[in-house]
Motif scaffolding. Sequence first.
Motif, PDB file in Angstrom:
ATOM      1  N   GLN A   1      -1.603  -2.999  -4.258  1.00  0.00           N
ATOM      2  CA  GLN A   1      -1.550  -3.324  -2.834  1.00  0.00           C
ATOM      3  C   GLN A   1      -2.585  -2.491  -2.094  1.00  0.00           C
ATOM      4  OE1 GLN A   1       2.131  -2.408  -0.754  1.00  0.00           O
ATOM      5  NE2 GLN A   1       1.800  -4.059   0.700  1.00  0.00           N
TER       6      GLN A   1
ATOM      7  N   PHE B   1       7.312 -10.038   3.133  1.00  0.00           N
ATOM      8  CA  PHE B   1       6.599 -10.840   2.147  1.00  0.00           C
ATOM      9  C   PHE B   1       7.451 -12.025   1.725  1.00  0.00           C
ATOM     10  CE2 PHE B   1       2.980  -8.205   1.089  1.00  0.00           C
ATOM     11  CZ  PHE B   1       3.387  -6.926   1.434  1.00  0.00           C
TER      12      PHE B   1
ATOM     13  N   GLY C   1       3.034 -14.098  -0.886  1.00  0.00           N
ATOM     14  CA  GLY C   1       2.164 -14.302   0.256  1.00  0.00           C
ATOM     15  C   GLY C   1       1.487 -12.994   0.624  1.00  0.00           C
ATOM     16  N   GLN C   2       0.632 -13.031   1.647  1.00  0.00           N
ATOM     17  CA  GLN C   2      -0.168 -11.860   1.982  1.00  0.00           C
ATOM     18  C   GLN C   2       0.588 -10.839   2.818  1.00  0.00           C
ATOM     19  OE1 GLN C   2      -0.422 -14.888   3.221  1.00  0.00           O
ATOM     20  NE2 GLN C   2      -1.556 -14.965   5.149  1.00  0.00           N
TER      21      GLN C   2
ATOM     22  N   GLN D   1      -3.018  -5.711   3.039  1.00  0.00           N
ATOM     23  CA  GLN D   1      -3.131  -6.885   2.176  1.00  0.00           C
ATOM     24  C   GLN D   1      -1.845  -7.101   1.387  1.00  0.00           C
ATOM     25  OE1 GLN D   1      -6.698  -7.351  -0.085  1.00  0.00           O
ATOM     26  NE2 GLN D   1      -7.900  -6.064   1.289  1.00  0.00           N
ATOM     27  N   GLY D   2      -1.780  -8.239   0.763  1.00  0.00           N
ATOM     28  CA  GLY D   2      -0.621  -8.565  -0.049  1.00  0.00           C
ATOM     29  C   GLY D   2      -0.691  -7.923  -1.417  1.00  0.00           C
ATOM     30  N   LEU D   3       0.172  -8.385  -2.302  1.00  0.00           N
ATOM     31  CA  LEU D   3       0.249  -7.837  -3.654  1.00  0.00           C
ATOM     32  C   LEU D   3      -0.587  -8.696  -4.600  1.00  0.00           C
ATOM     33  CD1 LEU D   3       2.838  -6.773  -2.172  1.00  0.00           C
ATOM     34  CD2 LEU D   3       3.883  -6.675  -4.422  1.00  0.00           C
TER      35      LEU D   3
END
Lengths: 113, 114
Positions: B37, A89, A104-105, B41-43
């Motif tokens: 989360q 990340f 970011g994702q 996927q992201g946070l």
Amino acid sequence: GDSVTQMEGPVTLSEEAFLTINCTYTATGYPSLFWYVQYPGEGLQLLLKATKADDKGSNKGFEATYRKETTSFHLEKGSVQVSDSAVYFCALRGDRGAQKLVFGQGTRLTINP
Amino acid sequence: DGGITQSPKYLFRKEGQNVTLSCEQNLNHDAMYWYRQDPGQGLRLIYYSQIVNDFQKGDIAEGYSVSREKKESFPLTVTSAQKNPTAFYLCASNPQGLLGTEAFFGQGTRLTVV
């Protein structure tokens, strides 16, 4: 508002290959930039950081340089190992207001022997 | 050793129930955060607190509540109003006002609705 855009994954490489994961950001002022790594079922660990333009963060063979002119913080490693398989990340922390962390994702990296 | 501790590691909830996730830190950090989360996927930021007795909504606060009665503790309650609570929840902390400092994360709580 502040935002971070990462290269989409998943990324699959062979052991000893060269790695680049792209990260660009949008922010006002002078944010600090971070790369975090997440192993399966765990929280995030700081991998490296840079707090001002042209700084290079480095750790465990990974490097990233804070490029203000291109608003980028790309992660690189010259020779990856199977143990580098994880989710990476990119994140920034603004220098004003609430100074929230923005992520970011994430990019899933798999290294094959 | 200083650090941030989340408990429990795994949590199961029946539909319609409220559950509370614990987050404790002994790093003397002012700021604490809760992220959600989802797989692949992201946070996403749920709530954050910059100081005791104060907290702000993040990007996805609906169906969640928090309190910050002590500097060390920032519990998150997932209420029955949260329609899709199954996810991995991460708590983090960092010193407020110190530029360039990173956030420290707990090991996460995996919540599953059964």
